[in-house]
Every structure is written in C-alpha cells, then in structure tokens.
Design an enzyme around this catalytic site. Sequence first.
Site, PDB file in Angstrom:
ATOM      1  N   HIS A 155       8.849 -36.521 -59.863  1.00 14.64           N
ATOM      2  CA  HIS A 155       8.078 -37.817 -59.945  1.00 14.64           C
ATOM      3  C   HIS A 155       7.389 -38.005 -58.634  1.00 14.64           C
ATOM      4  CE1 HIS A 155       7.351 -42.443 -60.193  1.00 14.64           C
ATOM      5  NE2 HIS A 155       6.475 -41.863 -61.146  1.00 14.64           N
ATOM      6  N   ASP A 158       4.177 -41.586 -64.473  1.00 19.27           N
ATOM      7  CA  ASP A 158       5.330 -42.425 -64.744  1.00 19.27           C
ATOM      8  C   ASP A 158       5.879 -42.248 -66.017  1.00 19.27           C
ATOM      9  OD1 ASP A 158       4.742 -43.728 -62.128  1.00 19.27           O
ATOM     10  OD2 ASP A 158       3.736 -45.442 -62.951  1.00 19.27           O
TER      11      ASP A 158
END
Length: 121
Positions: free
Chosen positions: A47, A89
């Site tokens: 991420h 996300d």
Amino acid sequence: SLFELGKMILQETGKNPAKSYGAYGCNCGVLGRGKPKDATDRCCYVHKCCYKKLTGCNPKKDRYSYSWKDKTIVCGENNPCLKELCECDKAVAICLRENLGTYNKLYRYHLKPFCKKADDC
C-alpha cells in the site's frame, strides 16, 4: 484520505482500522517502514508503495468517492489521481481481509525501531 481508507478497512475486515492496523507490524500506520513481519504487514508495505506512485494528490488528506455495492468497493472518480488513490486503498482493504487468518495480535503494537530495512518499492 485516511477517512475513506479506514471506512474501507472496516467494511472489508470488520475490524477497527486504528486499533487493529494503526501500528501493526513494520509497515501499517503513519510511521510504518521496514521488512514486513507477515502477510498482513506486507499488505501495508504494498500500500505504501502504491501511494509512492501517485502524483498530483495527497493520499492522507484528499477525499474521494466510492460506493459499497454487494460487498464490493467501487471507486468512482473522474480525477485520475483520486481514482488511483481509491484503487490503492481498495487493494489494501481487500488484502487485509484476505489475510485475516494470519493476523497476529503480537504485531498489533510492534515497535518500529526493531524493524529491519526493507527493499525499495
């Protein structure tokens, strides 16, 4: 923004994002850095790498829109950077859900100084 990210994590995992992932392992949370401790921590590492590829928006502050349809996150943005931010996300939220089985409570508040240097993204 952190608001949408937290909402996605809650929807996908059913866990409180701040409590469960805010300081998990070496990479989850604001100060995260280092070699991932497990699959959950690796989700956060990937991420952060996704965020590094973004140009033209602020991942922690910029708001975007998405919907939750049939237990699926659908990103809905015309702005290319915000769309990519949403996709970053979405990917981490799904990754965290897929790795719930290996979530280790011992890593929930892992001390970052004990993390080994990780490879660059």
